[in-house]
Motif scaffolding. Structure first.
Motif, mmCIF file in Angstrom:
data_model
loop_
_atom_site.group_PDB
_atom_site.id
_atom_site.type_symbol
_atom_site.label_atom_id
_atom_site.label_comp_id
_atom_site.label_asym_id
_atom_site.label_seq_id
_atom_site.Cartn_x
_atom_site.Cartn_y
_atom_site.Cartn_z
ATOM 1 N N ALA A 40 0.833 -1.205 0.000
ATOM 2 C CA ALA A 40 0.000 0.000 0.000
ATOM 3 C C ALA A 40 0.866 1.253 0.000
ATOM 4 N N ARG A 41 1.915 1.252 0.791
ATOM 5 C CA ARG A 41 2.800 2.427 0.842
ATOM 6 C C ARG A 41 3.438 2.677 -0.524
ATOM 7 N N GLU A 42 3.905 1.617 -1.165
ATOM 8 C CA GLU A 42 4.558 1.771 -2.471
ATOM 9 C C GLU A 42 3.560 2.208 -3.532
ATOM 10 N N ALA A 43 2.341 1.699 -3.445
ATOM 11 C CA ALA A 43 1.309 2.100 -4.400
ATOM 12 C C ALA A 43 0.958 3.570 -4.232
ATOM 13 N N VAL A 44 0.782 4.007 -2.992
ATOM 14 C CA VAL A 44 0.425 5.400 -2.720
ATOM 15 C C VAL A 44 1.520 6.343 -3.214
ATOM 16 N N ALA A 45 2.764 5.914 -3.111
ATOM 17 C CA ALA A 45 3.877 6.742 -3.584
ATOM 18 C C ALA A 45 3.801 6.999 -5.088
ATOM 19 N N LYS A 46 3.109 6.113 -5.805
ATOM 20 C CA LYS A 46 2.961 6.267 -7.253
ATOM 21 C C LYS A 46 1.737 7.091 -7.640
ATOM 22 N N MET A 47 0.847 7.314 -6.687
ATOM 23 C CA MET A 47 -0.406 8.032 -6.962
ATOM 24 C C MET A 47 -0.337 9.409 -6.311
ATOM 25 N N ASN A 48 0.208 10.343 -7.008
ATOM 26 C CA ASN A 48 0.434 11.672 -6.460
ATOM 27 C C ASN A 48 -0.874 12.309 -5.996
ATOM 28 N N GLY A 49 -0.959 12.619 -4.705
ATOM 29 C CA GLY A 49 -2.160 13.237 -4.168
ATOM 30 C C GLY A 49 -3.030 12.302 -3.357
ATOM 31 N N ALA A 50 -2.729 11.000 -3.364
ATOM 32 C CA ALA A 50 -3.518 10.048 -2.577
ATOM 33 C C ALA A 50 -3.212 10.222 -1.091
ATOM 34 N N GLN A 51 -4.237 10.032 -0.268
ATOM 35 C CA GLN A 51 -4.079 10.118 1.182
ATOM 36 C C GLN A 51 -4.072 8.719 1.767
ATOM 37 N N LEU A 52 -3.015 8.371 2.496
ATOM 38 C CA LEU A 52 -2.910 7.064 3.133
ATOM 39 C C LEU A 52 -3.193 7.200 4.623
ATOM 40 N N ILE A 53 -4.156 6.419 5.095
ATOM 41 C CA ILE A 53 -4.482 6.365 6.523
ATOM 42 C C ILE A 53 -4.158 4.957 7.012
ATOM 43 N N VAL A 54 -3.188 4.855 7.897
ATOM 44 C CA VAL A 54 -2.745 3.555 8.388
ATOM 45 C C VAL A 54 -3.304 3.303 9.781
ATOM 46 N N GLU A 55 -3.950 2.171 9.939
ATOM 47 C CA GLU A 55 -4.413 1.700 11.245
ATOM 48 C C GLU A 55 -3.438 0.608 11.678
ATOM 49 N N GLU A 56 -2.440 1.003 12.462
ATOM 50 C CA GLU A 56 -1.310 0.118 12.762
ATOM 51 C C GLU A 56 -1.723 -1.185 13.441
ATOM 52 N N ASN A 57 -2.776 -1.172 14.228
ATOM 53 C CA ASN A 57 -3.154 -2.354 15.015
ATOM 54 C C ASN A 57 -4.295 -3.154 14.410
ATOM 55 N N GLU A 58 -4.587 -2.931 13.128
ATOM 56 C CA GLU A 58 -5.664 -3.670 12.462
ATOM 57 C C GLU A 58 -5.104 -4.544 11.346
ATOM 58 N N GLY A 59 -5.883 -5.585 11.003
ATOM 59 C CA GLY A 59 -5.484 -6.489 9.947
ATOM 60 C C GLY A 59 -6.264 -6.242 8.666
ATOM 61 N N HIS A 60 -6.486 -7.305 7.911
ATOM 62 C CA HIS A 60 -7.151 -7.184 6.615
ATOM 63 C C HIS A 60 -8.635 -6.852 6.768
#
Length: 318
Positions: free
Chosen positions: A276-296
């Motif tokens: 997800a991090r690598e994909a977001v880096a390719k999509m200029n302007g996308a907002q990534l919200i990470v829930e560190e303690n959650e799974g799929h």
């Protein structure tokens, strides 16, 4: 408004211009008639892989709370939606647009969970900006060209084999979960099969599936039963779509500020956070919200937060 606890089957269908059937269901807010419903804040929901529109029941209550109408769509080859042997990831957007026209919905958002994520991104590419209010991807799948390291073994096997031998993936599905889904003499077998699979999942996912007396497991069971009711060809074809190069590059996507939001769990082993991090880096302007303690299963335990964000995207309340 719909009943707050409504999870009854709401399957509907339309005949597309090319003669195919497209099946869908509605959850969340509802109007007193079709005209009133068309004016509600609306999002099209794309289910996981494999799955069906029955997954919409899992977010019904949160969508109702936030006044959002959810239209869940079964992709070609699943749950009564006709197969489309020439389809691509982005071509599904044209089916969505035709369904929106049928329902007289002018402006809407799209939300893809897990295997529905690529199709939400395809909508961002293909649906005009004046129709698409926002795109949300939750625990989404991304191009395998990003690498499959850290992904659970079974998924790596599927996405590596499917491009070369989709028939083998179909056979494997039909021999396992597909056979359980089609066993009308022992309907309990499918739920038991899914339960067994979740036992090997991270505790974060087991917690979500077992909550509320296993309500989510029951919804997943219905979704899978519908997904495989006509066999595993739809799932096998989709596995090949994911494993092959997509018909668009992430860098192509016309991302507008505030209109592409990506949620992902830090404990996800189906699709690791790294992807997800690598994909977001390719999509200029996308907002990534990470829930560190959650799974799929992030999309089914953070439903209130996600629906609130979705409503903001639709209404441009940001």
């Amino acid at each position: 408004m719909a009943n707050n606890n409504s999870t009854a089957d709401t399957t509907q269908s339309i005949t597309l211009k090319d003669g195919r059937t497209l099946c869908y269901g509605t959850n969340g807010a509802s109007g007193s008639n079709s005209a009133a419903s068309a004016q509600l804040p609306t999002a099209f929901l794309f289910h996981g892989f494999p799955g069906s529109h029955q997954e919409g029941h899992a977010i019904h209550k949160a969508a109702l709370t936030h006044g959002i109408r959810i239209v869940s769509v079964s992709r070609p080859g699943y749950a009564g939606s006709s197969p489309e042997p020439k389809r691509t990831i982005s071509s599904f957007a044209l089916d969505v647009l035709e369904l929106a026209d049928h329902l007289h919905i002018q402006r809407f958002a799209v939300m893809g969970i897990s295997g529905g994520g690529p199709y939400a991104l395809g909508c961002l590419l293909k649906i005009p900006a004046d129709r698409l209010a926002g795109t949300m991807v939750v625990s989404g799948m991304y191009p395998t060209s990003l690498g499959l390291s850290e992904m659970m073994l079974s998924n790596r096997v599927i996405f590596n084999i499917a491009p070369w031998a989709p028939w083998l993936i179909g056979f494997l599905f039909n021999s396992s979960i597909g056979a359980a889904a089609q066993d009308v003499a022992h309907p309990e077998r499918l739920k038991e099969t899914l339960q067994g699979g979740f036992k090997s999942m991270p505790p974060e996912d087991r917690r979500v599936v077992e909550a509320d007396g296993g309500e989510l497991l029951d919804i997943f069971t219905t979704s899978m039963r519908e997904a495989f009711r006509d066999g595993a060809a739809g799932a096998a074809y989709e596995a090949a779509l994911f494993g092959n190069p997509w018909d668009f590059d992430l860098e192509q996507l016309p991302v507008r500020k505030g209109e592409l939001v990506i949620y992902h769990g830090g404990k996800d082993i189906h699709v690791p956070l790294r992807m997800a991090r690598e994909a977001v880096a390719k999509m200029n302007g996308a907002q990534l919200i990470v829930e560190e303690n959650e799974g799929h299963t992030l999309g089914f335990c953070k439903t209130d937060e996600i629906m609130k964000k979705l409503r903001q995207m639709i209404a441009k309340e940001q």
